[in-house]
Structures are given as structure tokens and as C-alpha cells.
Design a protein around this motif. Structure first.
Motif, short mmCIF file in Angstrom:
data_model
loop_
_atom_site.label_atom_id
_atom_site.label_comp_id
_atom_site.label_asym_id
_atom_site.label_seq_id
_atom_site.Cartn_x
_atom_site.Cartn_y
_atom_site.Cartn_z
N ARG A 36 32.32 -7.06 -33.31
CA ARG A 36 32.09 -5.67 -33.65
C ARG A 36 32.67 -4.81 -32.52
NH1 ARG A 36 25.77 -5.14 -34.53
NH2 ARG A 36 25.81 -6.54 -32.75
N VAL A 37 32.85 -3.53 -32.80
CA VAL A 37 33.27 -2.58 -31.77
C VAL A 37 32.00 -1.98 -31.19
CG1 VAL A 37 34.54 -0.45 -31.31
CG2 VAL A 37 35.46 -2.14 -32.94
N PHE A 38 31.98 -1.89 -29.86
CA PHE A 38 30.83 -1.36 -29.14
C PHE A 38 31.25 -0.12 -28.37
CE2 PHE A 38 29.89 -5.74 -29.83
CZ PHE A 38 28.51 -5.81 -29.98
N GLU A 39 30.32 0.81 -28.24
CA GLU A 39 30.53 1.96 -27.37
C GLU A 39 29.67 1.74 -26.14
OE1 GLU A 39 30.34 6.85 -27.37
OE2 GLU A 39 30.11 5.75 -29.26
N SER A 40 30.23 2.08 -24.99
CA SER A 40 29.46 1.92 -23.75
C SER A 40 29.84 3.02 -22.77
CB SER A 40 29.74 0.55 -23.11
OG SER A 40 31.07 0.45 -22.70
N GLU A 41 28.91 3.27 -21.88
CA GLU A 41 29.19 4.22 -20.81
C GLU A 41 30.20 3.59 -19.85
OE1 GLU A 41 25.29 4.95 -19.24
OE2 GLU A 41 24.81 6.38 -20.84
N ALA A 42 30.97 4.44 -19.18
CA ALA A 42 31.92 3.95 -18.17
C ALA A 42 31.15 3.22 -17.08
CB ALA A 42 32.71 5.11 -17.60
N VAL A 43 31.71 2.12 -16.59
CA VAL A 43 31.10 1.34 -15.52
C VAL A 43 31.99 1.48 -14.29
CG1 VAL A 43 30.49 -1.00 -14.77
CG2 VAL A 43 30.02 -0.28 -17.12
N GLY A 44 31.41 1.89 -13.18
CA GLY A 44 32.15 1.98 -11.93
C GLY A 44 32.72 3.35 -11.62
N PHE A 45 32.66 4.27 -12.58
CA PHE A 45 33.14 5.64 -12.35
C PHE A 45 32.54 6.55 -13.41
CE2 PHE A 45 36.04 4.02 -15.49
CZ PHE A 45 36.48 5.11 -16.23
N ASN A 46 32.56 7.85 -13.12
CA ASN A 46 32.10 8.82 -14.11
C ASN A 46 33.25 9.12 -15.05
OD1 ASN A 46 29.49 9.13 -13.12
ND2 ASN A 46 30.18 10.56 -11.55
N GLY A 47 33.08 8.81 -16.31
CA GLY A 47 34.13 9.04 -17.29
C GLY A 47 33.55 9.05 -18.68
N THR A 48 34.39 9.34 -19.64
CA THR A 48 33.95 9.34 -21.02
C THR A 48 33.64 7.91 -21.46
OG1 THR A 48 36.23 9.21 -21.80
CG2 THR A 48 35.26 11.41 -21.61
N ASN A 49 32.85 7.78 -22.51
CA ASN A 49 32.46 6.47 -23.01
C ASN A 49 33.67 5.66 -23.45
OD1 ASN A 49 29.83 7.20 -22.55
ND2 ASN A 49 29.27 7.33 -24.72
N PHE A 50 33.51 4.37 -23.37
CA PHE A 50 34.54 3.41 -23.78
C PHE A 50 34.20 2.82 -25.14
CE2 PHE A 50 35.84 3.53 -19.45
CZ PHE A 50 37.09 2.96 -19.37
#
Length: 166
Positions: A36-50
Motif C-alpha cells: 500500500r502507499v503510506f503517508e508519513s511525516e518527514a524524518v530528520g528534517f522539517n518538511g512536507t509529508n512523504f
């Protein structure tokens, strides 16, 4: 033929790049197994969700050839060669597993982030829940069950891939 597993991630025009990345991998590797495709918060920096997913495929390419193919696909999709490690990505393709290979060169396998990034481990556990991690000798499902799910925010999303034209 080697069985490989690939992490795909993007947070720059993510829907477009997920579709393009999967299409490019299919063009080069043939039939794919998709999590499945997952949405996640950026890890290691402040950025838009991945948007992230894991993809399984079979190949006769060597590890080095697979890695070179992924770098070319990334560049073809706008990835900047000298981009900082923790920064937005148009397309990020990482080889996670190549059969049960354990190596340091030409790249480190199995990829370390399997054990510490939810956006890799959860979709991998979906695809191959009962396979053993070649180093820690635990199944991917048990690794996911043991993972601290409060440490990273990730959730599955509905994602429609375009139907191939006849």
C-alpha cells in the motif's frame, strides 16, 4: 534471478512521482509486487509529508547495476544529484534487500533503515511478513510488531494507480 525489495519515497509532487517511479521500475524490471502507499511525516528534517511504499521485483541485474538504475530513474524524475541527505525528494529509490545478501559494497545490504524507519518496515512487513531479516533473524512482521509506533507518524492512504492503456 534475484528477488529485490525497493523503498520508494517522495514529497515533491508526490502523487505524480509515485506513479512515475512505479511506471519506470515496471518498465525496467517487469512485474512488480506493490505494498500500500503510506503517508508519513518527514524524518530528520522539517518538511512536507512523504508518500512511501515498498516494491518487490525480480532481476538479473547485479547489486551495482540495480543501484545505478535507481540513481538514473531518480535523476530522470528531477532528483538533484548533490541534494542534502535530509531534504525534500522528488523521488528516492533505495535497494532494501537483494535476496539474502549481506554486504558493505557496493552498498550496505540489508539497508539499515529497515529496522528504524516505519515508512520502510511497515510496507515491507506487508509484502513479506514471514521472511527473516538476514541479520537479526526475525520476521518482518515481528519486527513491525515490536516497533515503537509512537516514534513516527505514518498511515496508509487510498491511492489509485492509473490503469494501463490497452
Amino acid at each position: 534471478m534475484a528477488r529485490i525489495y525497493i523503498s520508494l519515497g517522495t514529497n515533491v509532487e508526490p502523487e505524480r512521482h509515485v506513479i512515475a517511479g512505479v511506471a519506470d521500475l515496471q518498465r525496467h524490471l517487469g512485474a512488480l509486487q506493490l505494498s500500500r502507499v503510506f503517508e508519513s511525516e518527514a524524518v530528520g528534517f522539517n518538511g512536507t509529508n512523504f508518500l512511501n511504499m515498498v516494491i518487490g521485483a525480480e532481476t538479473e541485474l547485479s547489486i551495482a547495476e540495480v543501484n545505478a538504475l535507481f540513481k538514473q530513474i531518480e535523476q530522470d524524475n528531477g532528483r538533484q544529484v548533490q541534494a542534502k541527505k535530509f531534504s525534500p525528494r522528488s523521488l528516492d529509490l533505495d535497494l532494501l534487500l537483494y535476496d539474502d545478501a549481506v554486504c558493505q559494497l557496493p552498498i550496505v545490504l540489508p539497508r539499515g533503515e529497515i529496522l528504524y524507519n516505519a515508512f520502510v518496515l511497515w510496507p515491507l512487513a506487508e509484502l513479506i511478513p514471514n521472511e527473516l531479516h538476514p541479520l537479526v533473524k526475525k520476521t518482518y512482521l515481528s519486527l513491525w510488531d515490536e516497533f515503537d509506533k509512537q516514534s513516527q507518524h505514518i498511515w496508509p492512504i487510498a491511492f489509485d494507480f492509473p490503469q494501463p492503456e490497452p
